[in-house]
Design a protein around this motif. Structure first.
Motif, PDB file in Angstrom:
ATOM      1  N   ILE A  60      60.865  57.516  18.765  1.00  6.34           N
ATOM      2  CA  ILE A  60      59.848  56.900  19.622  1.00  6.34           C
ATOM      3  C   ILE A  60      59.026  55.895  18.827  1.00  6.34           C
ATOM      4  O   ILE A  60      58.782  54.767  19.283  1.00  6.34           O
ATOM      5  N   THR A  61      58.602  56.277  17.630  1.00  8.08           N
ATOM      6  CA  THR A  61      57.823  55.358  16.790  1.00  8.08           C
ATOM      7  C   THR A  61      58.615  54.091  16.491  1.00  8.08           C
ATOM      8  O   THR A  61      58.094  52.972  16.622  1.00  8.08           O
ATOM      9  N   ALA A  62      59.858  54.274  16.092  1.00 13.44           N
ATOM     10  CA  ALA A  62      60.683  53.119  15.713  1.00 13.44           C
ATOM     11  C   ALA A  62      60.894  52.179  16.896  1.00 13.44           C
ATOM     12  O   ALA A  62      60.852  50.940  16.735  1.00 13.44           O
ATOM     13  N   TYR A  63      61.116  52.729  18.077  1.00  2.80           N
ATOM     14  CA  TYR A  63      61.351  51.878  19.248  1.00  2.80           C
ATOM     15  C   TYR A  63      60.075  51.140  19.657  1.00  2.80           C
ATOM     16  O   TYR A  63      60.102  49.932  19.931  1.00  2.80           O
ATOM     17  N   LEU A  64      58.958  51.857  19.683  1.00  2.00           N
ATOM     18  CA  LEU A  64      57.698  51.211  20.081  1.00  2.00           C
ATOM     19  C   LEU A  64      57.311  50.112  19.104  1.00  2.00           C
ATOM     20  O   LEU A  64      56.832  49.046  19.512  1.00  2.00           O
ATOM     21  N   ASP A  65      57.523  50.348  17.818  1.00  2.00           N
ATOM     22  CA  ASP A  65      57.230  49.304  16.831  1.00  2.00           C
ATOM     23  C   ASP A  65      58.148  48.097  17.015  1.00  2.00           C
ATOM     24  O   ASP A  65      57.716  46.941  16.867  1.00  2.00           O
ATOM     25  N   LEU A  66      59.407  48.352  17.353  1.00  2.00           N
ATOM     26  CA  LEU A  66      60.354  47.264  17.611  1.00  2.00           C
ATOM     27  C   LEU A  66      59.909  46.446  18.830  1.00  2.00           C
ATOM     28  O   LEU A  66      59.882  45.205  18.784  1.00  2.00           O
ATOM     29  N   VAL A  67      59.584  47.128  19.915  1.00  2.00           N
ATOM     30  CA  VAL A  67      59.133  46.435  21.123  1.00  2.00           C
ATOM     31  C   VAL A  67      57.885  45.605  20.813  1.00  2.00           C
ATOM     32  O   VAL A  67      57.752  44.454  21.263  1.00  2.00           O
ATOM     33  N   ASN A  68      56.986  46.160  20.029  1.00  3.49           N
ATOM     34  CA  ASN A  68      55.772  45.433  19.667  1.00  3.49           C
ATOM     35  C   ASN A  68      56.096  44.169  18.876  1.00  3.49           C
ATOM     36  O   ASN A  68      55.523  43.097  19.126  1.00  3.49           O
ATOM     37  N   ARG A  69      57.026  44.264  17.941  1.00  2.00           N
ATOM     38  CA  ARG A  69      57.404  43.079  17.159  1.00  2.00           C
ATOM     39  C   ARG A  69      58.005  42.008  18.062  1.00  2.00           C
ATOM     40  O   ARG A  69      57.701  40.817  17.930  1.00  2.00           O
ATOM     41  N   ILE A  70      58.859  42.440  18.972  1.00  2.00           N
ATOM     42  CA  ILE A  70      59.490  41.482  19.893  1.00  2.00           C
ATOM     43  C   ILE A  70      58.443  40.777  20.742  1.00  2.00           C
ATOM     44  O   ILE A  70      58.447  39.552  20.899  1.00  2.00           O
ATOM     45  N   VAL A  71      57.519  41.554  21.302  1.00  2.00           N
ATOM     46  CA  VAL A  71      56.473  40.984  22.159  1.00  2.00           C
ATOM     47  C   VAL A  71      55.588  40.026  21.359  1.00  2.00           C
ATOM     48  O   VAL A  71      55.223  38.942  21.861  1.00  2.00           O
ATOM     49  N   GLN A  72      55.253  40.391  20.142  1.00  2.00           N
ATOM     50  CA  GLN A  72      54.414  39.506  19.330  1.00  2.00           C
ATOM     51  C   GLN A  72      55.123  38.188  19.037  1.00  2.00           C
ATOM     52  O   GLN A  72      54.496  37.116  19.062  1.00  2.00           O
TER      53      GLN A  72
END
Length: 598
Positions: A60-72
């Motif tokens: 969950i942490t890894a996916y949320l951090d990935l989504v955050n990087r993409i959005v940024q």
């Protein structure tokens, strides 16, 4: 919205300033989507397997951090794009509501004739915008205990819900977590361990807590639970008990209008009570109390279908915002729906959308008739092998036949239960009734994840068959729409409603509650007792109180036409007559009981 439908929605809408919510139920799906997006974005992917320590939280942490990087990255590109027709930054401003201060500033910039001033205005606009929040959801009832590879029970912090909370807490997101489906004390208590849920010295909370609630009393109770731990609830999200998607947690006949009225009247009382408890807890933790309470947002969702309904809710009840979900199932740009299901949803009418018994949780579940999941389930019954292989097991809860919980939608449980039925020497009618109650359960924790896999051509070891959980409101939408078209509808710029006559959202919910009451009484006739009679009587009285409230409310909807208000009152009286007919129909069954239904 289930699990798959909005699993990656922030990647699709957050750069435009739109908030959305990712369900944290299905860590297998989350890991599959992480692999998909790592490959798509050119990032290295290292699998987190079920054999790895604390794999659920880490996934969950890894996916949320990935989504955050993409959005940024997306948002940075949007901010840098030119103010020209068709660009990302233009789309951002075009989709804003007409009364937005930012939109007015954008329109002023477009009309500005001076080149230097225009450039300054554009710079200011770029600095004023921000992306939408990447929020997450934990359904508190889904809190399976887990075991290690040797079969030993793991500590409580490795349960499904607590692991999901930890996964979010350890991510670098600055957003909110939504707790839905009622109190889970060990989950709520666990939040106390993570610093991001606490306000800093300036009162800023990096990870805010949102409670999805069905009434004011529940908000007070849950809010105080958190406040006693020094944690602040930033938002109370009121959702209709029945006029919603997914699981339907019916109230005891309390309707959305009167519930929102109580929030409107007692909002300051809520804040003051919680602020006092909150500050006392902070002192015990040797933290500085706050002279002024933090912001508390009151929002609502469930069955909203028009701009005028939305506007009335916000203005009359003083809501900070409203939520829309079900109509977005017809917006492929935003949600994951496979082509077959999308067409079924597009063509769905009122009779195709119903409260089903398919959920293994034993809670009514909003369903689409003849979904791919239902068809596959029925085919298994015809082949003499009902039930699912239970590949994920997030809904295990039954210990009727086994020491460890199993799912009532599983092949294991359904075989054991049917074998038991075969020993009871039941007559044909009773046997069919009980048999149908067993085989109706569906593997929704797996099948709700399938649309994201199908739409993105992600191969999976265990095939799934799409389950979908739209709210009743979908019957009034039929156009497969773009994101801009959907926002245009929400803000009153276009109309996406089909020709099906659509009642006011409050009337729709009331009608559903009358039907719900009738079905509930019917199911209870053979096992009626004073406790049930008291419950049904209070339920009926709450509905009557709600009807009286709406008699006074509907004339106040001055933004609506006289014809609309007259029809709403006529529909209200029709619902009242239906309720009175239910009371009259079942009165003989309660005649010798105290209290009586009437």
């Amino acid at each position: 919205m289930g699990t798959a439908f909005s699993i990656d929605t922030p990647v699709k809408v957050a750069r435009y300033g739109i908030h959305s919510v990712i369900s944290l139920v299905d860590d297998t799906l989350i890991e599959q989507m992480r692999k998909f997006y790592c490959e798509k974005e050119g990032e290295a992917y290292t699998p987190i397997t079920k054999h790895d320590e604390d794999f659920r939280a880490r996934r969950i942490t890894a996916y949320l951090d990935l989504v955050n990087r993409i959005v940024q990255r997306q948002f940075a590109e949007l901010k840098a794009s030119a103010f020209e027709p068709g660009t990302e930054i233009t789309k951002y401003f075009e989709m804003l509501p007409e009364d937005s201060v930012l939109k007015a500033a954008w329109q002023h910039m477009l009309a500005c004739p001076d080149a230097k001033l225009k450039a300054d205005l554009q710079k200011s606009l770029r600095e004023s915008i921000k992306p939408g929040d990447i929020n997450v959801n934990i359904m508190t009832k889904l809190d399976r205990n887990n075991y290690d590879n040797q079969g030993a029970l793991l500590p409580a912090e490795f349960s499904d819900a607590l692991s999901a909370l930890r996964g979010y807490a350890q991510s670098n997101l600055e957003s909110a977590i939504v707790f839905s489906a009622g109190i889970n004390r060990r989950l709520y208590g666990y939040a106390e361990q993570f610093k991001d849920f606490y306000a800093d010295a300036a009162g800023h909370i990096k990870k805010r807590i949102i409670l999805k609630v069905s009434d004011f009393r529940s908000s007070i109770v849950q809010g105080k639970f958190f406040a006693k731990k020094g944690l602040w609830i930033s938002e109370y999200r009121v959702e209709s008990g029945l006029n919603c998607g997914g699981h339907a947690f019916a109230t005891d006949g309390f309707l959305m209008g009167p519930i929102l009225e109580e929030f409107r009247v007692k909002r300051q009382q809520l804040i003051e009570e919680l602020h006092k408890v909150y500050n006392e807890a902070l002192k015990l933790k040797e933290k500085m109390p706050f002279a002024k309470a933090h912001e508390v947002r009151i929002t609502a969702q469930g069955g909203i279908g028009t701009y005028k309904e939305d506007k009335f809710l916000q203005q009359h009840y003083g809501l900070n915002a409203t939520g829309w979900a079900t109509p977005f199932l017809l917006c492929p740009e935003v949600t994951n729906v496979d082509p077959i299901t999308l067409e079924k949803l597009r063509r769905a009418g009122e009779k195709d959308l119903y409260l089903s018994e398919v959920s293994p949780l034993g809670v009514p579940f909003n369903s689409l008739r003849d979904s791919l999941s239902d068809i596959e389930k029925d085919q298994k019954v015809m082949k003499g092998r009902p039930g699912s292989a239970c590949p994920k097991g997030h809904l295990v809860s039954n210990t009727e036949f086994t020491p460890e919980p199993i799912c009532t939608a599983s092949r294991q449980y359904q075989k054991l239960k049917i074998d038991q039925l075969n020993t009871l020497d039941l007559d044909e009618g009773e046997y069919k009734k009980r048999f149908d109650a067993v085989i109706v359960k569906a593997c929704i924790c797996h099948d709700l994840g399938q649309p994201a896999l199908t739409k993105n051509a992600i191969e999976t070891r265990v095939p799934g068959f799409t389950a979908v959980c739209p709210g009743p409101n979908l019957a009034y939408f039929s156009k497969i729409s773009t994101l801009k078209e959907m926002t245009d509808h929400i803000y009153g710029r276009i109309n996406l409603l089909n020709d099906t006559p659509r009642p006011n959202m409050f009337i729709k919910e009331l009608g559903m509650y009358v039907d719900y009451l009738k079905k509930d009484i019917t199911k209870s006739l053979g096992i009626m007792n004073d406790h049930k009679i008291k419950y049904f009587t209070e339920f009926k009285n709450n509905l009557l109180d709600g009807i009286e409230y709406y008699r006074k409310l509907f004339p106040q909807m001055v933004e609506e036409s006289l014809e609309y208000r007259t029809k709403a009152l006529n529909d209200l009286e029709a619902c009242n007559q239906q309720l009175l007919a239910v009371v009259k129909e079942f009165a003989p069954a309660f005649a010798n009981s105290i209290p009586a239904l009437v």
